[in-house]
Design an enzyme around this catalytic site. Structure first.
Site, PDB file in Angstrom:
ATOM      1  N   ASP A   1       9.310   2.924   2.197  1.00  0.00           N
ATOM      2  CA  ASP A   1       8.115   3.707   2.510  1.00  0.00           C
ATOM      3  C   ASP A   1       7.858   3.535   4.008  1.00  0.00           C
ATOM      4  O   ASP A   1       7.315   2.526   4.441  1.00  0.00           O
ATOM      5  CB  ASP A   1       6.922   3.224   1.669  1.00  0.00           C
ATOM      6  CG  ASP A   1       5.639   4.008   1.979  1.00  0.00           C
ATOM      7  OD1 ASP A   1       5.599   4.717   2.995  1.00  0.00           O
ATOM      8  OD2 ASP A   1       4.669   3.884   1.192  1.00  0.00           O
TER       9      ASP A   1
ATOM     10  N   LYS B   1       2.363  11.136   7.381  1.00  0.00           N
ATOM     11  CA  LYS B   1       1.558  10.868   8.570  1.00  0.00           C
ATOM     12  C   LYS B   1       2.070  11.574   9.829  1.00  0.00           C
ATOM     13  O   LYS B   1       1.840  12.755   9.987  1.00  0.00           O
ATOM     14  CB  LYS B   1       1.402   9.354   8.748  1.00  0.00           C
ATOM     15  CG  LYS B   1       0.646   8.756   7.553  1.00  0.00           C
ATOM     16  CD  LYS B   1      -0.082   7.468   7.835  1.00  0.00           C
ATOM     17  CE  LYS B   1      -1.072   7.202   6.710  1.00  0.00           C
ATOM     18  NZ  LYS B   1      -0.765   6.040   5.905  1.00  0.00           N
TER      19      LYS B   1
ATOM     20  N   PHE C   1       0.856  -1.188   0.000  1.00  0.00           N
ATOM     21  CA  PHE C   1       0.000   0.000   0.000  1.00  0.00           C
ATOM     22  C   PHE C   1       0.887   1.233   0.000  1.00  0.00           C
ATOM     23  O   PHE C   1       1.646   1.471   0.937  1.00  0.00           O
ATOM     24  CB  PHE C   1      -0.957   0.070   1.199  1.00  0.00           C
ATOM     25  CG  PHE C   1      -1.844   1.287   1.098  1.00  0.00           C
ATOM     26  CD1 PHE C   1      -2.993   1.264   0.318  1.00  0.00           C
ATOM     27  CD2 PHE C   1      -1.493   2.477   1.710  1.00  0.00           C
ATOM     28  CE1 PHE C   1      -3.785   2.407   0.175  1.00  0.00           C
ATOM     29  CE2 PHE C   1      -2.276   3.623   1.563  1.00  0.00           C
ATOM     30  CZ  PHE C   1      -3.426   3.579   0.801  1.00  0.00           C
TER      31      PHE C   1
HETATM   32  C1  PLP Z   1      -0.956   6.108   4.400  1.00  0.00           C
HETATM   33  C2  PLP Z   1       0.129   5.553   3.563  1.00  0.00           C
HETATM   34  C3  PLP Z   1       0.464   6.101   2.306  1.00  0.00           C
HETATM   35  C4  PLP Z   1      -0.343   7.214   1.665  1.00  0.00           C
HETATM   36  O1  PLP Z   1      -0.399   8.373   2.424  1.00  0.00           O
HETATM   37  P1  PLP Z   1      -1.558   9.462   2.131  1.00  0.00           P
HETATM   38  O2  PLP Z   1      -1.188  10.609   3.033  1.00  0.00           O
HETATM   39  O3  PLP Z   1      -2.859   8.820   2.501  1.00  0.00           O
HETATM   40  O4  PLP Z   1      -1.490   9.803   0.697  1.00  0.00           O
HETATM   41  C5  PLP Z   1       1.518   5.563   1.621  1.00  0.00           C
HETATM   42  N1  PLP Z   1       2.238   4.539   2.128  1.00  0.00           N
HETATM   43  C6  PLP Z   1       1.951   3.982   3.326  1.00  0.00           C
HETATM   44  C7  PLP Z   1       2.781   2.852   3.826  1.00  0.00           C
HETATM   45  C8  PLP Z   1       0.876   4.448   4.075  1.00  0.00           C
HETATM   46  O5  PLP Z   1       0.567   3.877   5.234  1.00  0.00           O
END
Ligand code: PLP
Length: 399
Positions: A227, A256, A142
């Site tokens: 990520d 985040k 994701f």
């Molecule tokens: C939440 C998330 C994203 C995307 O972030 P947004 O601020 O919702 O665009 C990408 N990678 C990971 C691992 C995430 O948990």
């Protein structure tokens, strides 16, 4: 549901795109590990906005920094310098051990930025033939919701109906260093991965995986891009999840908790050789690195370090897991996690259980049908953890 709650849920249903399936709870206030709904009922927030609230709701120090900046200067655009972006970039580089960083807003935007960085590095430094660069990604990843990112998702809900997919991505099995080794070609510029797959249901790769992929990428001249939008900034019991195996990726993506939940702030930090390829005009964002965001980001990082949130997450996470493992329920298949990123996998759909948890004052959300993610703000105390555990335990007993 109360009449008051119904008023707001009906508005959302009537006027909002139905792209979420939220629990029927309407929140209006938050403080630390707690949120309150419109009827004054208090809940433990065990989702923390997918780990954007590692510092808890409305952390006074972050709120104060935001308020002070709101009265001063909020946006300049990158057509000019400001006094706050530089200090935030420096702090991100210090904490990640990287040379340079770039600020964006949402997580998905930062992932897109990293994709562009890996590709341009592939063409200009690795000399991959034009338009042939490949990025390796993992099954069940994701990384966000843009058209390019959903194009390399393995979840049909994410990509179905949004084609054609952007070419240039190759999917491999998660957790297998051998699969990575096999997938690399002379045209591979990067490997994009999550050190723990949060959205996929808190999937933890085998011990040694991070070290192995670091070695493979170095040996094959492929950029390793972590990520850490969800796993970073203390969530897993270290500042970054990659720290568990003492590896440094070539690029790290943050988002985040970089704002402590006040504002969307994301970043990519990388080696200078990579970042310097973003010459004037190659990339940008109207709001990226604005003074308000930078003031909030600096305060949010300061709280994580000063309050030792990674260490707290490690200790409380172990305590929470040990409590959860005493649950005697034949509906539980597995309990796993690192720090305060914990997954409870059931043998049955998790949604009704999440609804029962909410009745008991625990807000948690199922991920991928059968797993409940328990990820409270990192400043949750032992006593609060024990109280939350009691509520979880009784919700489970009644199902
Ligand atoms: C939440 C998330 C994203 C995307 O972030 P947004 O601020 O919702 O665009 C990408 N990678 C990971 C691992 C995430 O948990």
């Amino acid at each position: 549901m109360s009449k008051l709650s119904e008023r707001f849920t009906l508005l959302d249903h009537r006027y909002g795109a139905p792209n979420y399936h939220p629990l029927p709870i309407v929140l209006e206030k938050g403080k630390g590990v707690y949120v309150w709904d419109v009827n004054g009922k208090r809940y433990f927030d065990m989702l923390s906005a997918y780990s954007a609230l590692n510092q808890g709701h409305n952390h006074p120090q972050i709120v104060a920094a935001a308020k002070a900046q709101l009265n001063r200067l909020t946006l300049t655009s990158r057509a000019f310098h400001n006094t706050l972006m530089g200090p935030l970039l420096k702090e991100i580089c210090r904490l990640t051990g990287q040379d340079k960083a770039i600020l964006m807003n949402s997580g998905a935007e930062a992932v897109e930025t990293a994709i562009k960085a890996m590709r341009i590095w592939g063409y200009q430094i690795k000399r991959i033939p034009k338009n042939r660069a490949e990025i390796i990604v993992c099954r069940n990843n994701f990384h966000g919701r843009t058209t390019t990112i959903v194009g390399f998702s393995s979840d049909p809900d994410s990509y179905e109906g949004f084609g054609p997919k952007t070419p240039g991505f190759v999917e491999i099995e998660y957790g297998s260093a051998e699969a990575l080794e096999r997938a690399i070609t002379p045209n591979t510029c990067g490997f994009l991965f999550e050190p723990i797959q949060g959205e996929a249901g808190v999937l933890i790769p085998p011990e040694g995986y991070l070290r192995k992929i670091r070695t493979i990428c170095s040996r094959k001249n492929v950029l390793l891009c972590a990520d850490e939008i969800q796993t970073g900034l203390g969530r897993t019991g270290k500042l970054f999840c990659c720290d568990h195996e003492k590896i440094r990726p070539d690029l790290i993506i943050l988002g985040k908790a970089l704002s402590g939940g006040l504002y969307p702030i994301s970043a990519v930090a990388a080696r200078a050789e990579i970042m310097n390829l973003f010459t004037a005009g190659k990339h940008g964002s109207t709001f990226g690195g604005n003074p308000l965001a930078s003031a909030i980001g600096l305060a949010a990082l300061n709280v994580i370090i000063k309050e030792k949130l990674p260490q707290k997450a490690a200790a409380t996470g172990n305590y929470f897991k040990s409590l959860l493992r005493t649950l005697k329920s034949d509906r539980i298949r597995d309990i796993r996690g690192k720090g305060l990123l914990i997954g409870v996998e059931l043998k049955i759909p998790a949604r009704p259980f999440c609804e029962a948890l909410a009745k008991n004052g625990i807000l948690a959300k199922e991920t991928h049908e059968k797993t409940i993610r328990l990820a409270p703000p990192l400043l949750i105390t032992k006593a609060q953890t024990l109280e939350a555990f009691g509520l979880i335990s009784s919700a489970l007993a009644h199902r």
